[in-house]
Structures are given as C-alpha cells and as structure tokens.
Motif scaffolding. Structure first.
Motif, PDB file in Angstrom:
ATOM      1  N   UNK A   8       0.867  -1.179   0.000  1.00 11.23           N
ATOM      2  CA  UNK A   8       0.000   0.000   0.000  1.00 11.23           C
ATOM      3  C   UNK A   8       0.897   1.220   0.000  1.00 11.23           C
ATOM      4  N   UNK A   9       0.590   2.166  -0.881  1.00 14.65           N
ATOM      5  CA  UNK A   9       1.336   3.421  -0.944  1.00 14.65           C
ATOM      6  C   UNK A   9       0.342   4.555  -0.776  1.00 14.65           C
ATOM      7  N   UNK A  10       0.588   5.455   0.208  1.00 17.21           N
ATOM      8  CA  UNK A  10      -0.336   6.570   0.419  1.00 17.21           C
ATOM      9  C   UNK A  10      -0.104   7.663  -0.622  1.00 17.21           C
ATOM     10  N   UNK A  11      -0.956   8.695  -0.616  1.00 15.52           N
ATOM     11  CA  UNK A  11      -0.889   9.743  -1.640  1.00 15.52           C
ATOM     12  C   UNK A  11       0.388  10.567  -1.558  1.00 15.52           C
ATOM     13  N   UNK A  12       1.095  10.496  -0.437  1.00 12.10           N
ATOM     14  CA  UNK A  12       2.346  11.224  -0.302  1.00 12.10           C
ATOM     15  C   UNK A  12       3.552  10.385  -0.719  1.00 12.10           C
ATOM     16  N   UNK A  13       3.312   9.140  -1.133  1.00 10.28           N
ATOM     17  CA  UNK A  13       4.391   8.285  -1.587  1.00 10.28           C
ATOM     18  C   UNK A  13       4.964   7.366  -0.521  1.00 10.28           C
ATOM     19  N   UNK A  14       4.450   7.438   0.688  1.00  7.97           N
ATOM     20  CA  UNK A  14       4.927   6.566   1.760  1.00  7.97           C
ATOM     21  C   UNK A  14       4.374   5.153   1.566  1.00  7.97           C
ATOM     22  N   UNK A  15       5.180   4.150   1.915  1.00  5.98           N
ATOM     23  CA  UNK A  15       4.756   2.752   1.830  1.00  5.98           C
ATOM     24  C   UNK A  15       4.706   2.205   3.253  1.00  5.98           C
ATOM     25  N   UNK A  16       3.539   2.297   3.909  1.00 12.83           N
ATOM     26  CA  UNK A  16       3.450   1.855   5.300  1.00 12.83           C
ATOM     27  C   UNK A  16       3.275   0.342   5.472  1.00 12.83           C
ATOM     28  N   UNK A  17       2.945  -0.368   4.377  1.00 14.18           N
ATOM     29  CA  UNK A  17       2.663  -1.794   4.548  1.00 14.18           C
ATOM     30  C   UNK A  17       2.932  -2.581   3.269  1.00 14.18           C
ATOM     31  N   UNK A  18       3.607  -3.728   3.446  1.00 12.59           N
ATOM     32  CA  UNK A  18       3.818  -4.683   2.355  1.00 12.59           C
ATOM     33  C   UNK A  18       3.252  -6.025   2.779  1.00 12.59           C
ATOM     34  N   UNK A  50     -12.106  10.957  -1.293  1.00 15.69           N
ATOM     35  CA  UNK A  50     -10.740  11.478  -1.230  1.00 15.69           C
ATOM     36  C   UNK A  50      -9.790  10.288  -1.317  1.00 15.69           C
ATOM     37  N   UNK A  51      -8.891  10.319  -2.280  1.00 18.80           N
ATOM     38  CA  UNK A  51      -7.963   9.212  -2.456  1.00 18.80           C
ATOM     39  C   UNK A  51      -6.987   9.144  -1.293  1.00 18.80           C
ATOM     40  N   UNK A  52      -6.890   7.939  -0.703  1.00 19.07           N
ATOM     41  CA  UNK A  52      -5.955   7.695   0.391  1.00 19.07           C
ATOM     42  C   UNK A  52      -4.627   7.160  -0.122  1.00 19.07           C
ATOM     43  N   UNK A  53      -4.692   6.401  -1.220  1.00 18.24           N
ATOM     44  CA  UNK A  53      -3.484   5.809  -1.777  1.00 18.24           C
ATOM     45  C   UNK A  53      -3.825   4.710  -2.757  1.00 18.24           C
ATOM     46  N   UNK A  54      -2.835   3.826  -2.982  1.00 18.75           N
ATOM     47  CA  UNK A  54      -2.989   2.748  -3.949  1.00 18.75           C
ATOM     48  C   UNK A  54      -2.418   1.459  -3.396  1.00 18.75           C
ATOM     49  N   UNK A  55      -3.046   0.360  -3.773  1.00 16.70           N
ATOM     50  CA  UNK A  55      -2.495  -0.966  -3.527  1.00 16.70           C
ATOM     51  C   UNK A  55      -1.986  -1.462  -4.862  1.00 16.70           C
ATOM     52  N   UNK A  56      -0.728  -1.874  -4.879  1.00 13.30           N
ATOM     53  CA  UNK A  56      -0.130  -2.413  -6.092  1.00 13.30           C
ATOM     54  C   UNK A  56       0.218  -3.869  -5.816  1.00 13.30           C
ATOM     55  N   UNK A  57      -0.281  -4.759  -6.679  1.00 12.95           N
ATOM     56  CA  UNK A  57      -0.076  -6.203  -6.524  1.00 12.95           C
ATOM     57  C   UNK A  57       0.422  -6.813  -7.815  1.00 12.95           C
ATOM     58  N   UNK A  58       1.233  -7.839  -7.667  1.00 14.59           N
ATOM     59  CA  UNK A  58       1.699  -8.628  -8.790  1.00 14.59           C
ATOM     60  C   UNK A  58       1.312 -10.069  -8.510  1.00 14.59           C
ATOM     61  N   UNK A  59       0.428 -10.645  -9.339  1.00 16.70           N
ATOM     62  CA  UNK A  59      -0.045 -12.018  -9.172  1.00 16.70           C
ATOM     63  C   UNK A  59       0.756 -12.948 -10.082  1.00 16.70           C
TER      64      UNK A  59
END
Length: 180
Positions: free
Chosen positions: A54-64, A168-177
């Motif tokens: 998960x990456x927040x709108x400021x570019x931080x990655x708080x969780x993998x 309001x966008x909080x961020x994005x989840x990026x996944x590779x399956x």
C-alpha cells in the motif's frame, strides 16, 4: 480574522485536492495493449501468489504483504481463499465468492464487503469496484476500492487498486499475481 490553524488546515485540504485531481485513474480500454484475453476463472483457478504494498498519496509505503490464493471454479462461481501475510507479522484471510453474471461481467461478495462488488472484463483488462470495511490496527476503516487488473502474460497479472474514503484518495495498492 482567520486563525493560523484554520488557514493551515485549508491549505492542506486544497493541496490534497490538487494531488488527488492530478492523478488520473485508468479507463476500460477501447483498444488493447495485447491480444491476450483475461478470463478470471481460468487465471485464478488453482494456486496463485501475490506480492503487494500500500502506498499513500504522499508516496509513503506503510505496509507490504504477500497473499497465497486458492481458487476454485465450478462453472458459475469462482471462490478465492486469500491468505494475507503482512510484513509486520499480521495475518488475515478473506474469502471471495465471485459470480459470472454475463460474458464479461462479474459480481462478488466477501466478509467486510458492503453490498455487492461488480466488475467488467475487457480484453486483457478487468475493472472491479467495491466498498469494504478494511481491517486496520485500530479496528476497521470503511474505504472504496477501484481495482484494475491487466494480464501481462498467461501466468502474470498486474493489479493497481485506488483506495478512497469520502471521495478522497488515500493511496494505492499495487499487486503482482503469479500462477503456481
């Protein structure tokens, strides 16, 4: 006279609105990048593993996290048992029940999902939207997901999900399956 605190809060909200407005989301394509055809029931039947963050709108990655997925297809219903393992040691299981409602359309439910999720397959692309009470350290947070998947190869799928709350966008989840 406007207090400094109100002014700073107003500027922060305006800045967040500009950031959100400047980041466009994908659209269901009229033309495709490949001649591949994504069929969820084929891709997810059997064992799949996903790697994400998960990456927040400021570019931080708080969780993998990683997700082990076991999928079964009975001709009408695709059941996905997802076992999440987070980098902080937390685990979670989500079980999706997806129903094919047309040649390219799907609906789905899972614990925590409010109402019914809906999705459309087009060529190598799938768009899936839903509202969910997402588990967080403090309990749950109700968010909206606008999930986009692209079939890169027969055994690889890229997923980018836009997460928002109160529009309001909080961020994005990026996944590779990857199929196993």
């Amino acid at each position: 006279m406007i207090s400094r605190r109100v002014l700073v809060a107003g500027l922060a909200i305006a800045g967040l609105a500009v950031l959100t407005a400047c980041s466009a989301k994908p659209r269901v394509p009229k033309t495709f990048l490949s001649d591949r055809q994504l069929n969820l029931e084929e891709f997810f039947e059997g064992k799949t593993v996903a790697y994400g963050q998960f990456q927040d709108v400021l570019g931080n990655v708080p969780r993998r996290f990683t997700v082990d997925i076991d999928g079964t297809w009975d001709g009408e219903t695709l059941t996905l048992v997802e076992d999440f393992a987070y980098d902080d040691g937390a685990t979670e299981q989500r079980i999706w029940t997806l129903t094919k409602t047309g040649e390219d359309t799907w609906t789905g439910t899972a614990p925590g999902v409010l109402g019914t999720a809906s999705g459309v397959e087009r060529g190598d692309t799938f768009n899936w939207t839903y509202k969910i009470d997402l588990p967080v350290k403090e309990g749950t947070m109700r968010v909206n997901f606008d999930d986009w998947m692209w079939l890169l190869e027969d055994d690889r799928l890229l997923n980018r999900a836009y997460v928002s709350r109160y529009d309001v966008r909080l961020g994005e989840v990026i996944l590779f399956f990857e199929k196993k």
